[in-house]
Write a protein that holds these residues in place. Structure first.
Motif, PDB file in Angstrom:
ATOM      1  N   LEU A 199       0.822  -1.221   0.000  1.00  0.00           N
ATOM      2  CA  LEU A 199       0.000   0.000   0.000  1.00  0.00           C
ATOM      3  C   LEU A 199       0.853   1.267   0.000  1.00  0.00           C
ATOM      4  CD1 LEU A 199      -2.969   1.206   0.542  1.00  0.00           C
ATOM      5  CD2 LEU A 199      -2.158   1.405   2.898  1.00  0.00           C
ATOM      6  N   ALA A 248       0.555   4.601   1.054  1.00  0.00           N
ATOM      7  CA  ALA A 248      -0.365   5.382   1.901  1.00  0.00           C
ATOM      8  C   ALA A 248      -0.210   6.882   1.657  1.00  0.00           C
ATOM      9  CB  ALA A 248      -0.119   5.062   3.369  1.00  0.00           C
ATOM     10  N   ASN A 300     -11.547   9.109   4.861  1.00  0.00           N
ATOM     11  CA  ASN A 300     -10.883   8.135   5.739  1.00  0.00           C
ATOM     12  C   ASN A 300      -9.826   7.376   4.940  1.00  0.00           C
ATOM     13  OD1 ASN A 300     -14.042   7.713   7.083  1.00  0.00           O
ATOM     14  ND2 ASN A 300     -12.311   8.261   8.350  1.00  0.00           N
ATOM     15  N   SER A 308      -7.044   8.459   3.693  1.00  0.00           N
ATOM     16  CA  SER A 308      -6.394   9.166   2.579  1.00  0.00           C
ATOM     17  C   SER A 308      -4.934   9.506   2.875  1.00  0.00           C
ATOM     18  CB  SER A 308      -7.179  10.430   2.238  1.00  0.00           C
ATOM     19  OG  SER A 308      -7.324  11.231   3.382  1.00  0.00           O
ATOM     20  N   GLY A 309      -4.480   9.256   4.100  1.00  0.00           N
ATOM     21  CA  GLY A 309      -3.064   9.449   4.416  1.00  0.00           C
ATOM     22  C   GLY A 309      -2.773  10.663   5.286  1.00  0.00           C
ATOM     23  N   LYS A 310      -3.803  11.244   5.901  1.00  0.00           N
ATOM     24  CA  LYS A 310      -3.589  12.450   6.713  1.00  0.00           C
ATOM     25  C   LYS A 310      -2.714  12.141   7.928  1.00  0.00           C
ATOM     26  CE  LYS A 310      -8.032  13.058   7.378  1.00  0.00           C
ATOM     27  NZ  LYS A 310      -8.577  11.916   6.619  1.00  0.00           N
ATOM     28  N   SER A 311      -3.111  11.101   8.692  1.00  0.00           N
ATOM     29  CA  SER A 311      -2.343  10.777   9.911  1.00  0.00           C
ATOM     30  C   SER A 311      -0.925  10.357   9.557  1.00  0.00           C
ATOM     31  CB  SER A 311      -2.994   9.626  10.680  1.00  0.00           C
ATOM     32  OG  SER A 311      -4.304   9.946  11.002  1.00  0.00           O
ATOM     33  N   THR A 312      -0.793   9.577   8.495  1.00  0.00           N
ATOM     34  CA  THR A 312       0.537   9.095   8.106  1.00  0.00           C
ATOM     35  C   THR A 312       1.428  10.289   7.740  1.00  0.00           C
ATOM     36  OG1 THR A 312      -0.500   7.081   7.298  1.00  0.00           O
ATOM     37  CG2 THR A 312       1.746   7.505   6.557  1.00  0.00           C
ATOM     38  N   GLU A 354      -7.169  15.180  13.895  1.00  0.00           N
ATOM     39  CA  GLU A 354      -8.603  15.071  14.169  1.00  0.00           C
ATOM     40  C   GLU A 354      -8.931  15.325  15.646  1.00  0.00           C
ATOM     41  OE1 GLU A 354     -10.555  11.661  12.375  1.00  0.00           O
ATOM     42  OE2 GLU A 354      -9.127  11.801  10.736  1.00  0.00           O
ATOM     43  N   HIS A 356     -12.473  16.366   9.519  1.00  0.00           N
ATOM     44  CA  HIS A 356     -13.480  15.893   8.568  1.00  0.00           C
ATOM     45  C   HIS A 356     -14.592  16.921   8.430  1.00  0.00           C
ATOM     46  CE1 HIS A 356     -12.216  11.849   7.730  1.00  0.00           C
ATOM     47  NE2 HIS A 356     -11.953  11.657   8.995  1.00  0.00           N
TER      48      HIS A 356
HETATM   49  N1  LIG Z   1       1.256   1.176  10.509  1.00  0.00           N
HETATM   50  C1  LIG Z   1       0.526   0.881   9.415  1.00  0.00           C
HETATM   51  N2  LIG Z   1       0.623  -0.331   8.820  1.00  0.00           N
HETATM   52  C2  LIG Z   1      -0.075  -0.621   7.701  1.00  0.00           C
HETATM   53  N3  LIG Z   1      -0.931   0.243   7.101  1.00  0.00           N
HETATM   54  C3  LIG Z   1      -1.080   1.454   7.643  1.00  0.00           C
HETATM   55  C4  LIG Z   1      -0.363   1.847   8.830  1.00  0.00           C
HETATM   56  N4  LIG Z   1      -0.709   3.129   9.140  1.00  0.00           N
HETATM   57  C5  LIG Z   1      -1.607   3.504   8.209  1.00  0.00           C
HETATM   58  N5  LIG Z   1      -1.824   2.521   7.302  1.00  0.00           N
HETATM   59  C6  LIG Z   1      -2.720   2.590   6.133  1.00  0.00           C
HETATM   60  O1  LIG Z   1      -2.392   3.741   5.378  1.00  0.00           O
HETATM   61  C7  LIG Z   1      -3.565   4.348   4.842  1.00  0.00           C
HETATM   62  C8  LIG Z   1      -3.636   5.800   5.282  1.00  0.00           C
HETATM   63  O2  LIG Z   1      -3.950   5.825   6.663  1.00  0.00           O
HETATM   64  P1  LIG Z   1      -4.044   7.172   7.524  1.00  0.00           P
HETATM   65  O3  LIG Z   1      -4.333   6.759   8.927  1.00  0.00           O
HETATM   66  O4  LIG Z   1      -2.855   8.003   7.259  1.00  0.00           O
HETATM   67  O5  LIG Z   1      -5.323   7.874   6.870  1.00  0.00           O
HETATM   68  P2  LIG Z   1      -6.180   9.106   7.415  1.00  0.00           P
HETATM   69  O6  LIG Z   1      -6.407   9.986   6.232  1.00  0.00           O
HETATM   70  O7  LIG Z   1      -5.533   9.697   8.600  1.00  0.00           O
HETATM   71  O8  LIG Z   1      -7.532   8.388   7.805  1.00  0.00           O
HETATM   72  P3  LIG Z   1      -8.667   8.780   8.918  1.00  0.00           P
HETATM   73  O9  LIG Z   1      -9.351   9.990   8.409  1.00  0.00           O
HETATM   74  O10 LIG Z   1      -9.536   7.578   8.896  1.00  0.00           O
HETATM   75  O11 LIG Z   1      -7.931   8.969  10.211  1.00  0.00           O
HETATM   76  C9  LIG Z   1      -4.741   3.500   5.311  1.00  0.00           C
HETATM   77  O12 LIG Z   1      -5.085   2.610   4.270  1.00  0.00           O
HETATM   78  C10 LIG Z   1      -4.175   2.746   6.521  1.00  0.00           C
HETATM   79  O13 LIG Z   1      -4.795   1.492   6.684  1.00  0.00           O
END
Ligand SMILES: Nc1ncnc2c1ncn2[C@@H]1O[C@H](COP(=O)(O)OP(=O)(O)OP(=O)(O)O)[C@@H](O)[C@H]1O
Length: 307
Positions: A13, A15, A35, A37-41, A157, A189
């Motif tokens: 993936l 991310a 959800n 989309s990679g914001k937290s990452t 968030e 969000h």
């Molecule tokens: N440690 C990890 N191992 C494997 N996959 C991960 C890990 N951390 C995040 N992901 C994946 O990376 C993608 C992006 O996740 P992320 O949490 O960054 O999204 P987000 O935009 O913050 O979502 P949300 O709004 O739901 O919090 C998702 O598909 C998630 O499952």
């Protein structure tokens, strides 16, 4: 804060996919996206908690992740989980965080007193954090995140678990921090929160799909949003949604809000389809809003938005 070509893989993936970002000092910068989309990452990479798979990051003049340890003392980080010690009192939580940040004793006491006052927790200081309401926990978490007066605050968030009044309160606190020179990067969000940011980035499936001030982003959609007043809104909605170039039709009470793809807002074609479905319906242009921006940026790439 700057990032260039930022990517992160988790196995197969991707991310975060080749993101370029620039966040000016003293601004409230919003991260918007469905959800997953990679914001937290992205936030975790920017604050040095997670290694990028590729790309360059510079935060407050430091190269990240190489200088992440030096950055740690200059930033604050808060997530929706609030990370409080539930078995410690309100005051003990702040004292503990002050100790972790190595604040000298006297300075720590003054800072804790000031924050209890500022975040309206002075009457609660002996109460266990676990027994606070959602809004109080949020205020305590924010006080904890800024205990060491960071120059930059990352908020992932932070308002998803609290009521509208607490959210409004919280945003007032964010603007006070920004006025005092703190840079704030906040994911959300909520469109009303996105509207309040100085600048916004929209992420979709790891890619940066829009970046600008809310006004700039809305201006880019000029001429693509229409309002339909209908006596048969469901029928009218179905007829319009079937037309090529119509990205979305949303019903709001008896009105419909129609968003067209770029160059596709041909009112006469829409009016014709509408007349066949609902002869009493009328159609007129309206000013784009951030929800339209969000839908255009995410659905334009071939997927339903999540928020
Ligand atoms: N440690 C990890 N191992 C494997 N996959 C991960 C890990 N951390 C995040 N992901 C994946 O990376 C993608 C992006 O996740 P992320 O949490 O960054 O999204 P987000 O935009 O913050 O979502 P949300 O709004 O739901 O919090 C998702 O598909 C998630 O499952």
């Amino acid at each position: 804060m700057r990032a260039q070509g930022l990517s992160r893989r988790f196995g197969e993936l991707l991310a975060v996919d080749n993101v370029d970002l620039q966040v000016p000092r003293g601004q409230v910068y919003g991260f918007l996206g469905p959800n997953g989309s990679g914001k937290s990452t992205t936030i975790r990479m920017l604050c040095g908690l997670l290694e990028p798979s590729a790309g360059e990051i510079e935060v407050l003049g430091l190269a990240i992740p190489a200088q992440a340890e030096a950055l740690r003392r200059r930033i604050g980080y808060m997530t929706q989980r609030f990370s409080l010690y539930e078995d410690l009192s309100v005051r003990e939580n702040l004292e503990f965080l002050a100790a972790i940040q190595d604040l000298p004793r006297v300075q720590a006491r003054q800072r804790v007193d000031a924050l209890l006052q500022q975040y309206r927790l002075q009457d609660r200081q002996v109460q266990l954090a676990g027994t606070l309401s959602g809004g109080q926990k949020q205020r305590l978490a924010l006080a904890g995140a800024v205990i060491h007066a960071p120059e930059l605050l990352f908020l992932d968030e932070p308002t998803s678990a609290v009521d509208p009044e607490s959210r409004r309160d919280f945003w007032e606190a964010l603007f006070e921090l920004a006025d005092a020179g703190t840079t704030v990067l906040v994911s959300t969000h909520y469109m009303d929160e996105a509207e309040r940011c100085h600048r916004l980035a929209i992420l979709d499936r790891g890619a940066l799909v829009a970046d600008g001030t809310p006004a700039e982003l809305c201006a880019q959609l000029q001429g693509r949003t229409l309002k339909v007043t209908a006596s048969q809104p469901r029928q009218a909605s179905r007829a319009l949604a079937a037309l090529p170039g119509v990205l979305s039709v949303a019903q709001i009470g008896t009105e419909l809000r129609v968003l067209c793809s770029e160059g596709a807002a041909d009112t006469s074609v829409l009016a014709q389809a509408l007349a066949a479905a609902d002869p009493q319906a009328s159609i007129e242009p309206v000013a784009p809003n951030l929800e339209d921006v969000f839908v255009a940026a995410t659905r334009g790439r071939g997927r339903e938005p999540a928020a």
